[in-house]
Design a protein around this motif. Structure first.
Motif, PDB file in Angstrom:
ATOM      1  N   LEU A 111       0.942  -1.177   0.038  1.00 28.61           N
ATOM      2  CA  LEU A 111       0.090   0.028  -0.093  1.00 28.61           C
ATOM      3  C   LEU A 111       0.913   1.244   0.038  1.00 28.61           C
ATOM      4  CD1 LEU A 111      -2.628  -0.923   2.655  1.00 28.61           C
ATOM      5  CD2 LEU A 111      -2.737  -1.278   0.284  1.00 28.61           C
ATOM      6  N   THR A 112       0.450   2.294  -0.620  1.00 32.25           N
ATOM      7  CA  THR A 112       0.960   3.663  -0.405  1.00 32.25           C
ATOM      8  C   THR A 112       0.127   4.459   0.504  1.00 32.25           C
ATOM      9  OG1 THR A 112       1.436   3.356  -2.919  1.00 32.25           O
ATOM     10  CG2 THR A 112       1.899   5.485  -1.892  1.00 32.25           C
ATOM     11  N   PHE A 113       0.795   4.676   1.744  1.00 42.79           N
ATOM     12  CA  PHE A 113      -0.042   5.443   2.799  1.00 42.79           C
ATOM     13  C   PHE A 113       0.851   6.483   3.074  1.00 42.79           C
ATOM     14  CE2 PHE A 113       2.546   1.722   4.347  1.00 42.79           C
ATOM     15  CZ  PHE A 113       3.647   2.476   5.003  1.00 42.79           C
ATOM     16  N   GLU A 114       0.008   7.688   3.766  1.00 42.63           N
ATOM     17  CA  GLU A 114       0.546   8.728   4.140  1.00 42.63           C
ATOM     18  C   GLU A 114       1.689   8.575   5.219  1.00 42.63           C
ATOM     19  OE1 GLU A 114      -2.614   9.118   2.726  1.00 42.63           O
ATOM     20  OE2 GLU A 114      -3.234  10.890   4.155  1.00 42.63           O
ATOM     21  N   ARG A 115       1.401   7.869   6.320  1.00 43.29           N
ATOM     22  CA  ARG A 115       2.283   7.703   7.238  1.00 43.29           C
ATOM     23  C   ARG A 115       2.107   6.283   8.260  1.00 43.29           C
ATOM     24  NH1 ARG A 115       0.999  12.410  11.653  1.00 43.29           N
ATOM     25  NH2 ARG A 115      -1.325  12.421  11.298  1.00 43.29           N
ATOM     26  N   GLU A 116       2.846   6.061   9.070  1.00 42.24           N
ATOM     27  CA  GLU A 116       2.425   4.937   9.929  1.00 42.24           C
ATOM     28  C   GLU A 116       2.499   5.701  11.120  1.00 42.24           C
ATOM     29  OE1 GLU A 116       4.619   1.293   9.497  1.00 42.24           O
ATOM     30  OE2 GLU A 116       5.646   2.144   7.743  1.00 42.24           O
ATOM     31  N   VAL A 117       1.236   5.280  12.183  1.00 40.95           N
ATOM     32  CA  VAL A 117       1.137   5.523  13.390  1.00 40.95           C
ATOM     33  C   VAL A 117       0.865   4.260  14.215  1.00 40.95           C
ATOM     34  CG1 VAL A 117       0.344   7.788  12.757  1.00 40.95           C
ATOM     35  CG2 VAL A 117      -1.232   6.128  12.878  1.00 40.95           C
ATOM     36  N   SER A 118       1.130   4.432  15.506  1.00 45.01           N
ATOM     37  CA  SER A 118       0.577   3.352  16.167  1.00 45.01           C
ATOM     38  C   SER A 118      -0.174   3.789  17.586  1.00 45.01           C
ATOM     39  CB  SER A 118       1.784   2.337  16.678  1.00 45.01           C
ATOM     40  OG  SER A 118       2.697   3.064  17.385  1.00 45.01           O
ATOM     41  N   LEU A 119      -0.956   2.906  18.073  1.00 43.78           N
ATOM     42  CA  LEU A 119      -1.203   3.265  19.298  1.00 43.78           C
ATOM     43  C   LEU A 119      -0.745   2.227  20.472  1.00 43.78           C
ATOM     44  CD1 LEU A 119      -3.698   5.032  21.008  1.00 43.78           C
ATOM     45  CD2 LEU A 119      -5.186   2.961  20.667  1.00 43.78           C
ATOM     46  N   VAL A 120      -0.395   2.580  21.728  1.00 44.70           N
ATOM     47  CA  VAL A 120      -0.134   1.827  22.593  1.00 44.70           C
ATOM     48  C   VAL A 120      -1.045   1.887  23.841  1.00 44.70           C
ATOM     49  CG1 VAL A 120       1.967   1.216  24.245  1.00 44.70           C
ATOM     50  CG2 VAL A 120       2.318   1.531  21.860  1.00 44.70           C
ATOM     51  N   GLY A 121      -1.340   1.050  24.752  1.00 45.06           N
ATOM     52  CA  GLY A 121      -2.251   0.937  25.793  1.00 45.06           C
ATOM     53  C   GLY A 121      -2.391  -0.264  26.548  1.00 45.06           C
ATOM     54  N   ALA A 122      -2.803   0.040  27.715  1.00 48.89           N
ATOM     55  CA  ALA A 122      -2.787  -1.096  28.605  1.00 48.89           C
ATOM     56  C   ALA A 122      -4.360  -1.090  29.118  1.00 48.89           C
ATOM     57  CB  ALA A 122      -1.975  -0.761  29.980  1.00 48.89           C
ATOM     58  N   ARG A 123      -4.701  -2.541  29.483  1.00 53.11           N
ATOM     59  CA  ARG A 123      -5.924  -2.866  30.014  1.00 53.11           C
ATOM     60  C   ARG A 123      -5.750  -3.835  31.135  1.00 53.11           C
ATOM     61  NH1 ARG A 123      -9.803  -6.986  29.623  1.00 53.11           N
ATOM     62  NH2 ARG A 123     -11.957  -6.403  29.455  1.00 53.11           N
ATOM     63  N   GLY A 124      -6.300  -3.451  32.238  1.00 54.94           N
ATOM     64  CA  GLY A 124      -6.180  -3.851  33.595  1.00 54.94           C
ATOM     65  C   GLY A 124      -7.252  -5.064  33.684  1.00 54.94           C
ATOM     66  N   LYS A 125      -7.098  -5.923  34.597  1.00 53.06           N
ATOM     67  CA  LYS A 125      -8.032  -6.918  34.818  1.00 53.06           C
ATOM     68  C   LYS A 125      -9.788  -6.617  34.887  1.00 53.06           C
ATOM     69  CE  LYS A 125      -6.426 -11.310  36.581  1.00 53.06           C
ATOM     70  NZ  LYS A 125      -5.737 -12.080  37.702  1.00 53.06           N
ATOM     71  N   ASN A 126      -9.749  -5.395  35.699  1.00 54.09           N
ATOM     72  CA  ASN A 126     -11.039  -4.944  36.004  1.00 54.09           C
ATOM     73  C   ASN A 126     -11.558  -4.164  34.601  1.00 54.09           C
ATOM     74  OD1 ASN A 126      -9.521  -2.832  35.872  1.00 54.09           O
ATOM     75  ND2 ASN A 126     -10.190  -1.906  37.843  1.00 54.09           N
ATOM     76  N   GLY A 127     -10.921  -4.370  33.403  1.00 48.68           N
ATOM     77  CA  GLY A 127     -11.145  -3.729  32.362  1.00 48.68           C
ATOM     78  C   GLY A 127     -10.743  -2.195  31.999  1.00 48.68           C
ATOM     79  N   GLN A 128     -10.035  -1.805  33.384  1.00 48.26           N
ATOM     80  CA  GLN A 128      -9.603  -0.367  33.233  1.00 48.26           C
ATOM     81  C   GLN A 128      -8.534  -0.178  31.955  1.00 48.26           C
ATOM     82  OE1 GLN A 128      -6.956   1.165  36.463  1.00 48.26           O
ATOM     83  NE2 GLN A 128      -7.165   2.955  35.613  1.00 48.26           N
ATOM     84  N   LEU A 129      -8.766   0.951  31.229  1.00 51.01           N
ATOM     85  CA  LEU A 129      -7.826   1.078  30.031  1.00 51.01           C
ATOM     86  C   LEU A 129      -6.970   2.508  30.122  1.00 51.01           C
ATOM     87  CD1 LEU A 129     -10.465   0.877  26.928  1.00 51.01           C
ATOM     88  CD2 LEU A 129      -8.787  -0.731  27.695  1.00 51.01           C
TER      89      LEU A 129
END
Ligand code: ADP
Ligand code: MG
Length: 380
Positions: A176-194
């Motif tokens: 693919l020819t894309f504009e750019r690469e981005v990423s999302l890093v995140g955590a989820r806890g046992k109780n569903g907290q984000l």
């Protein structure tokens, strides 16, 4: 608390460092020989794997390509987080594609190939500019072949002839020819907290991440919402615990998922200086059932990977707000040796710091610094 990490590289090391103030002791397993080691210096600890599994309060991975028998053994303890299914979704591109399709998450058009003759069909379906990816054990651009015209097909088929495609099929994607690469890093806890970090922009060279700008410049609320919705759909489906990274290609107003990584990620290293709580601490908090820490951005950041060469001279630290993180490894081509985090009050100031740093960072090893990274910081 005791945490055991499968894999003993820099990610385990940085988790161990993050655990110190919390009194979380991190040990690591060298997956090549099942020995338990101290992730800070890789020295062998006087404990057997079985005992370490028993003694651990939580077990996690720094790497998705864990030998099956080892993962199975650890899974039986009931302490593995994220789950073995989550790890498999990141380790096996066929499973990853099935998960994305099941959740209706946009990704690159692809064909799965388990017989070399099917490559012709893949070209007919997807066109002749393709990226061919081994479905397992690939990382940093390894296990990938690029096709830019039909004429290269015989050559590529020859290169792939030795692979057992029935066992490890190929995922063939349209280039693919894309504009750019981005990423999302995140955590989820046992109780569903984000706890989600902002989208960051990633600059690659030869299939490998070199530079990361956090937060990514010029992100609209709509793009953030798109990325966060995708992240949430994935972690809810997997009942995920720990840090997850999602890599995207931005095409206009749309984000396509490139791949997911069920672990702390190179594109989250900036958070060690740039965010209130770094990704390593948040991963430990998630798997140890502690409240997650704020992911608020303290300062815009650039992360530069040191790849394939010795660490730069520490004189470089004279540039304000520059931090060096070395991994204590011996240099080898394409090997990640450490990273540099730089923070500033704004992007322009980051650009100025990068210009000052060029003196210590040769273009041959920092190919995205002179060109793309500076342009990115100056324009915005
Ligand atoms: P790895 O597991 O090695 O990170 P990726 O699938 O993320 O493998 O590919 C590495 C890099 O190759 C990506 O970050 C991107 O720059 C490029 N790439 C991968 N897939 C495509 C694609 N379908 N089209 C264009 N570029 C791609
Ligand atoms: Mg990748």
């Amino acid at each position: 608390m005791n945490v055991l990490i499968l894999g003993s590289g820099q990610l385990a090391r940085m988790m161990a460092l993050a655990g110190v103030p919390l009194g979380i002791e991190v040990s690591a397993v060298d997956v090549s020989n099942h020995k338990v080691v101290n992730p800070l210096d890789k020295k062998r600890l006087d404990i057997h794997l079985e005992t370490a599994i028993e003694a651990a309060d939580a077990i996690s991975v720094e790497f998705e390509h864990i030998p099956e028998a080892l993962l199975e053994q650890v899974n039986r303890s009931g302490k593995l987080m994220p789950s073995s299914e989550s790890i498999a979704a990141g380790a096996d591109r066929v499973k990853e594609k099935a998960l994305l399709d099941k959740l209706n998450i946009a990704n690159c058009p692809y064909v799965i190939v388990d017989d070399i003759a099917q490559l012709d069909q893949a070209v007919a379906t997807l066109g002749e500019t393709l990226i061919i990816k081994a479905s397992r054990d690939g990382y940093d651009g390894y296990g990938q072949w690029r096709l830019s015209s039909k004429e290269q097909l015989p050559e590529i088929k020859q290169a792939l002839a030795e692979l057992d495609l029935k066992k490890v099929p190929l995922v063939v994607e349209k280039m693919l020819t894309f504009e750019r690469e981005v990423s999302l890093v995140g955590a989820r806890g046992k109780n569903g907290q984000l706890a989600l970090y902002p989208l960051v922009e990633n600059l690659h060279h030869q299939g490998q991440l070199h530079t990361c700008v956090a937060p990514a410049p010029a992100i609209t609320p709509a793009l953030t919402a798109q990325a966060q919705n995708i992240f949430t759909a994935l972690v809810n489906e997997l009942n995920y615990i720990g840090v997850l990274a999602v890599e995207f290609f931005q095409m206009g107003d749309t984000l396509l998922v490139n791949e997911i990584a069920p672990r702390v990620h190179n594109s989250g290293h900036w958070s060690m200086q740039g965010a209130d709580t770094c990704q390593f601490e948040n991963h430990l908090r998630a798997i140890c059932e502690l409240p997650l820490g704020s992911t608020e951005v303290i300062a815009p950041s650039v992360m530069l990977n040191v790849i394939g060469c010795d660490l730069p001279s520490k004189d470089m630290l004279s540039v304000a707000r520059t931090h060096l993180h070395g991994y204590m490894k011996t240099p080898r081509a394409k090997r990640k040796m450490g990273h540099i985090n730089i923070t500033a009050h704004n992007y322009a100031e980051l650009g100025e710091s990068m210009q000052k740093l060029q003196k210590w960072l040769p273009n041959s090893y920092f190919p995205t610094l002179n060109s793309e990274a500076l342009r990115l910081l100056q324009i915005k």
